[in-house]
Every structure is written in C-alpha cells, then in structure tokens.
Design an enzyme around this catalytic site. Structure first.
Site, PDB file in Angstrom:
ATOM      1  CE  LYS A 131       5.815  -9.463   1.668  1.00  0.00           C
ATOM      2  NZ  LYS A 131       5.258  -8.113   1.480  1.00  0.00           N
ATOM      3  CG  ASP A 151       6.122  -7.094  -2.287  1.00  0.00           C
ATOM      4  OD1 ASP A 151       6.612  -6.007  -2.647  1.00  0.00           O
ATOM      5  OD2 ASP A 151       5.200  -7.182  -1.454  1.00  0.00           O
ATOM      6  CD  GLU A 191       3.408  -7.367  -4.996  1.00  0.00           C
ATOM      7  OE1 GLU A 191       3.240  -6.619  -4.004  1.00  0.00           O
ATOM      8  OE2 GLU A 191       2.943  -8.511  -5.071  1.00  0.00           O
ATOM      9  CG  ASP A 216       1.883  -2.864  -2.822  1.00  0.00           C
ATOM     10  OD1 ASP A 216       0.894  -2.257  -2.389  1.00  0.00           O
ATOM     11  OD2 ASP A 216       2.339  -3.867  -2.247  1.00  0.00           O
ATOM     12  CE  LYS A 262      -0.467  -5.160  -0.638  1.00  0.00           C
ATOM     13  NZ  LYS A 262       0.883  -5.017  -0.073  1.00  0.00           N
TER      14      LYS A 262
END
Length: 364
Positions: free
Chosen positions: A164, A194, A220, A245, A272
């Site tokens: 992250k 991400d 992402e 995403d 997702k």
C-alpha cells in the site's frame, strides 16, 4: 420448496492496525446471509456481504435495515433456484445498488445448489486438487512496521509482494521499495503497489516516473475514480502498468463496462466481487477485458473466510496464473475456522480441516 433468507452480523477484529490511504482499520463488520428450503432448514447455503467503509457504494448507516428489507422481500416470493434461473433472480429480484448483498445471495444460492457444504464452485480447488498463487500484502504504517511485514512475507515464500502507498511520506515509501530491490531484483520478487486513488492529478505523473525506478509489475488506482480522461491519458503514457480497481465500482451494465475499458485501456483490471456485485458481474468484466486484451486478476476485499472461500473457488474457474489477491483471511483474530490455508505464497483447501460456524448465531 420455497427459499428463505436470514442474516446475522459478525464483527471481525484485525490483528494489528491496518493502514490504508483512507485511514486505519481495527475492525470490520460482516453480515452473513443464510438461504435454505423452508422444508429442510438444516441444509443451507451461506454468503457474506461485507461492504468496505468509505469505498463500497452500499456502505450506508441503514445497511442492516436494507438487508432486512431485501431478505423479507425475498422470503415472500416462493422462489426456487436452479442453474438456469440464478442470474434471473440476481438481476430481477435483488437490488443492484447493494453489490455486496447481491454477492452474498449469489454465493449462498450457489452453495445451496451444491449441497450446502461451502462448495460454491465444484472445481479442483474445492476438491483440494489445486492451489492458487497469491501476493503477500504489506499494510501501511511506519517504516519499521512495513519492513517487518516485508521480511515476514519473503520468509514465508511469497514471490509477489503488494504494498500500500499513498498514506505516509512518499520518499519513505520509495525507500522501502528500494530496500526490497536492493535485496531482490524483478526476476526474484514481483512488486505491486496500490495507491487507492491517493495521488493528486498534479503529482501523479512525477510519482509514476519515480516508481518506475523500482521495476514494478503494476500500480493500482493511482488517482481517484471518476477522472476518466486523465486515467486514459495515464494508461497511454505511464512508465508503470496501471490496474483499475475502484474505477470499476458502480458500473453495472455490460455495455458500460466495455465503454469504460475501451476509453481508458488500462493494462490490468482488478475484480473484487464484494464491491462490483458478485460473480456474474465479474464474468462480464473478464469477458470485456479479454476482448480488449486487458489483463486481470481477482482480489478479496477483507471478507471473512466465508467470502474468501467463495472468491477463491471462483478464481479457480479460470486458467489465470498471475498471483491473485487472496491472502486477507490471515488478518483477523476471530475469523471463521475453515479449510483454507496459506503456505509458500499459495492458498489451498486442506480437506482435513473442517468449517466451524459456531460463532455465527442466526435467528432461524
């Protein structure tokens, strides 16, 4: 036969403070939907709706009441479910503005059709004959905390690390990426990052240029969703492959999916099911991505092992060898005991371990 649906709530507690660009997570509410034939309630399918705060379009304060209303309406319809009418029920009975609820009902009905044994897709993974490569997730935090996570993931046998970025100082984040690259080049360790939309439109190009120095597999969602023109420009000129995403959330119609992907032409998309409305929605994204030669992979979104099990079985429906984002089941103190296990950067179904649903208390 007449299907009935009930639900219960369970709060998952993180083992640590999980940092994202949207804040710190310490716990997360999940709702579990149980669907059964009223004449045989001992056999039931189970699904999970687990909206993410600040991200899911169905993250709202009256979620409990909305879920109750959807269950009550479902219970009045005298429904039966078969492979041929499942998508009709999902499309015409359930409210698409609640994607996590659609995902839960879809999972529960598939589970019920397979005998109510937490088998959502009766494939090689569910039969313990296949494992799936996954990435190791490194959460935001101070430098020492992040480096500790990285070392643990590398020692655990992961060859793909996802980190992250976007919450702490960017220079420090680059130092952490440099730490990995000093030890392992891109032939040994694949690096994903991400940003969760954290980069501003004024700095995103310069940050992508800097991140390219670390030979990343992808980034992402570098900017917030909804900036379609800028995202298209980024994807055309980026030195780091971009994966959409959050950009996919709320796009429900098949033709709109194609228009978005054709406009932006990202290098990858990330699916997702909780956020985009279940497996049928994922299949539509995959079909459109394949038409446009866009890569994709599947990721869980902090579900318990109920949701993770369903998503992992879905991932096993495809011949996609890229590491999937399916390692989040290890994050919680009070997850639901299951046959899912992770070893050497792979997730698999250990048939020697049983499901234990004792912590879930349904009214029926």
């Amino acid at each position: 036969m007449s299907l009935k649906a009930v639900f219960t709530k369970h709060t998952l507690d993180f083992k640590f403070e999980a940092g994202t660009s949207r804040g710190i997570l310490t716990h997360k509410d999940s709702y579990f939907v149980k669907i059964f034939d009223h004449e045989n309630p001992s056999v039931f399918g189970l699904g999970e709706c687990s909206p993410l705060k600040g991200l899911s379009i169905d993250d709202r304060p009256d979620f409990d009441l909305q879920l109750l209303s959807i269950c009550e309406n479902f219970n009045t319809l005298d429904l039966e479910v078969y492979p041929w009418n499942l998508n009709i029920i999902l499309d015409q009975v359930l409210d698409k503005t609640f994607p996590s609820i659609v995902f839960a009902f879809e999972t529960a009905m598939l589970d019920l059709m397979n005998g109510g044994k937490r088998v959502v897709f009766n494939n090689a993974f569910a039969k313990a004959d296949r494992n799936i490569n996954i990435n190791g997730l490194v959460w935001m935090g101070n430098r020492d905390f992040m480096l500790k996570q990285i070392d643990e993931k590398l020692e655990a046998g992961y060859d793909t690390i996802k980190m992250k970025v976007g919450a702490i100082d960017f220079k420090k984040e680059c130092e952490i990426l440099a730490y990995i690259r000093e030890r392992y080049d891109e032939s040994k360790i694949t690096l994903r990052v991400d940003a969760n939309g954290a980069f501003s439109i004024h700095e995103v190009f310069s940050k992508l240029q800097k991140l390219a120095e670390f030979k990343l597999h992808s980034i992402e969602q570098p900017i917030k969703q909804g900036n379609v023109d800028l995202m298209a420009e980024l994807c055309q000129n980026t030195p780091v492959p971009i994966a959409l995403d959050e950009e996919l959330i709320g796009i429900r119609e098949y033709t709109d999916k194609y228009k978005l992907l054709k406009k932006i032409m990202p290098q990858y998309i990330i699916l997702k099911p909780t956020l985009i409305g279940g497996f049928q929605q994922c299949r539509e994204w995959i079909e459109n991505a394949n038409r446009l030669k866009i890569g994709w992979w599947i990721t869980s979104a902090l579900e318990s092992n109920i949701g993770l099990n369903a998503i992992t079985q879905f991932a096993a429906e495809f011949n996609n060898n890229m590491p999937q984002g399916l390692g989040t089941g290890q994050l919680f103190h009070n997850n639901i005991p299951s046959p899912l296990e992770i070893s050497n950067g792979k997730i698999f179904h250990n048939a020697q371990n049983a499901w234990d649903l004792g912590i879930l208390e349904f009214l029926v």
